[in-house]
Design a protein around this motif. Structure first.
Motif, PDB file in Angstrom:
ATOM      1  N   ALA A   5      -7.237  -3.253  -3.142  1.00  0.00           N
ATOM      2  CA  ALA A   5      -7.923  -2.085  -2.596  1.00  0.00           C
ATOM      3  C   ALA A   5      -9.396  -2.135  -2.975  1.00  0.00           C
ATOM      4  N   SER A   6     -10.255  -1.718  -2.061  1.00  0.00           N
ATOM      5  CA  SER A   6     -11.687  -1.704  -2.324  1.00  0.00           C
ATOM      6  C   SER A   6     -12.346  -0.639  -1.458  1.00  0.00           C
ATOM      7  N   LEU A  19     -12.128   2.843   2.908  1.00  0.00           N
ATOM      8  CA  LEU A  19     -11.377   2.028   1.975  1.00  0.00           C
ATOM      9  C   LEU A  19     -10.687   0.897   2.721  1.00  0.00           C
ATOM     10  N   SER A  20     -10.537  -0.224   2.034  1.00  0.00           N
ATOM     11  CA  SER A  20      -9.837  -1.379   2.605  1.00  0.00           C
ATOM     12  C   SER A  20      -8.693  -1.776   1.684  1.00  0.00           C
ATOM     13  N   CYS A  21      -7.606  -2.209   2.278  1.00  0.00           N
ATOM     14  CA  CYS A  21      -6.470  -2.726   1.532  1.00  0.00           C
ATOM     15  C   CYS A  21      -6.120  -4.082   2.133  1.00  0.00           C
ATOM     16  N   ALA A  22      -6.444  -5.137   1.401  1.00  0.00           N
ATOM     17  CA  ALA A  22      -6.152  -6.488   1.858  1.00  0.00           C
ATOM     18  C   ALA A  22      -4.816  -6.924   1.279  1.00  0.00           C
ATOM     19  N   ALA A  23      -3.917  -7.351   2.167  1.00  0.00           N
ATOM     20  CA  ALA A  23      -2.579  -7.758   1.745  1.00  0.00           C
ATOM     21  C   ALA A  23      -2.421  -9.264   1.868  1.00  0.00           C
ATOM     22  N   SER A  24      -1.713  -9.847   0.894  1.00  0.00           N
ATOM     23  CA  SER A  24      -1.490 -11.288   0.948  1.00  0.00           C
ATOM     24  C   SER A  24      -0.363 -11.641   1.905  1.00  0.00           C
ATOM     25  N   GLY A  25       0.516 -10.672   2.188  1.00  0.00           N
ATOM     26  CA  GLY A  25       1.632 -10.922   3.079  1.00  0.00           C
ATOM     27  C   GLY A  25       1.316 -10.518   4.505  1.00  0.00           C
ATOM     28  N   SER A  26       2.054 -11.080   5.450  1.00  0.00           N
ATOM     29  CA  SER A  26       1.809 -10.776   6.857  1.00  0.00           C
ATOM     30  C   SER A  26       2.426  -9.435   7.236  1.00  0.00           C
ATOM     31  N   THR A 120      -8.747   2.131  -6.320  1.00  0.00           N
ATOM     32  CA  THR A 120     -10.197   2.201  -6.213  1.00  0.00           C
ATOM     33  C   THR A 120     -10.596   3.670  -6.347  1.00  0.00           C
ATOM     34  N   LEU A 121     -11.628   3.932  -7.133  1.00  0.00           N
ATOM     35  CA  LEU A 121     -12.011   5.298  -7.467  1.00  0.00           C
ATOM     36  C   LEU A 121     -12.932   5.882  -6.400  1.00  0.00           C
ATOM     37  N   VAL A 122     -12.578   7.055  -5.934  1.00  0.00           N
ATOM     38  CA  VAL A 122     -13.409   7.822  -5.009  1.00  0.00           C
ATOM     39  C   VAL A 122     -13.830   9.104  -5.720  1.00  0.00           C
ATOM     40  N   THR A 123     -15.128   9.314  -5.803  1.00  0.00           N
ATOM     41  CA  THR A 123     -15.662  10.504  -6.433  1.00  0.00           C
ATOM     42  C   THR A 123     -16.536  11.241  -5.430  1.00  0.00           C
ATOM     43  N   VAL A 124     -16.195  12.497  -5.173  1.00  0.00           N
ATOM     44  CA  VAL A 124     -16.945  13.306  -4.219  1.00  0.00           C
ATOM     45  C   VAL A 124     -17.634  14.422  -4.988  1.00  0.00           C
ATOM     46  N   SER A 125     -18.944  14.420  -4.960  1.00  0.00           N
ATOM     47  CA  SER A 125     -19.717  15.432  -5.683  1.00  0.00           C
ATOM     48  C   SER A 125     -20.011  16.624  -4.785  1.00  0.00           C
ATOM     49  N   SER A 126     -20.080  17.779  -5.405  1.00  0.00           N
ATOM     50  CA  SER A 126     -20.318  19.010  -4.630  1.00  0.00           C
ATOM     51  C   SER A 126     -21.799  19.299  -4.496  1.00  0.00           C
TER      52      SER A 126
END
Length: 126
Positions: A5-6, A19-26, A120-126
């Motif tokens: 995840a990135s 966000l992206s999730c790269a998988a090694s499997g098909s 992967t960390l997502v931070t949303v500031s107010s």
């Protein structure tokens, strides 16, 4: 399957991240990919899932209309486009894979998944 995840980061409220999730499997081996998130002190929550065969999607109510999940089978990657972000979206986001598809919102339950990415960390500031 290995999942990477990135795309996380710091963004102001109202902003966007993908966000992206790269998988090694098909997609044939692991047709179901889901995104989960876990905020500090809270349980892990299912955000969205997609069938890489057919394209069926599901969303938790709090993100429907703001988040969009999509896939690129040629790249073995699933994306989560997050728009109109809110401080309550702040969390570590994980992707998970399953070898058997699930119907409807069942795919948002974490107990059905054995393979997880590192988050992967997502931070949303107010």
């Amino acid at each position: 399957v290995q999942l990477q995840a990135s795309g996380g980061g710091l963004v102001q409220a109202g902003g966007s991240l993908r966000l992206s999730c790269a998988a090694s499997g098909s997609s044939l081996d692991y047709p179901l990919i889901a995104w989960f998130r876990q905020a500090p002190g809270k349980e892990r929550e299912g955000v969205s899932c997609i069938s890489r065969i057919g394209g069926m999607t599901s969303y938790t109510d709090s993100v429907r209309g703001r988040f969009t999940i999509s896939k690129d089978n040629a790249k073995n990657t699933v994306y989560l486009q997050m728009n109109s972000l809110k401080p309550e979206d702040t969390a570590v986001y994980f992707c998970a894979a399953r070898a058997v598809r699930l119907a409807g919102r069942t795919c948002l339950n974490s107990i059905h998944y054995d393979d997880w990415g590192q988050g992967t960390l997502v931070t949303v500031s107010s």
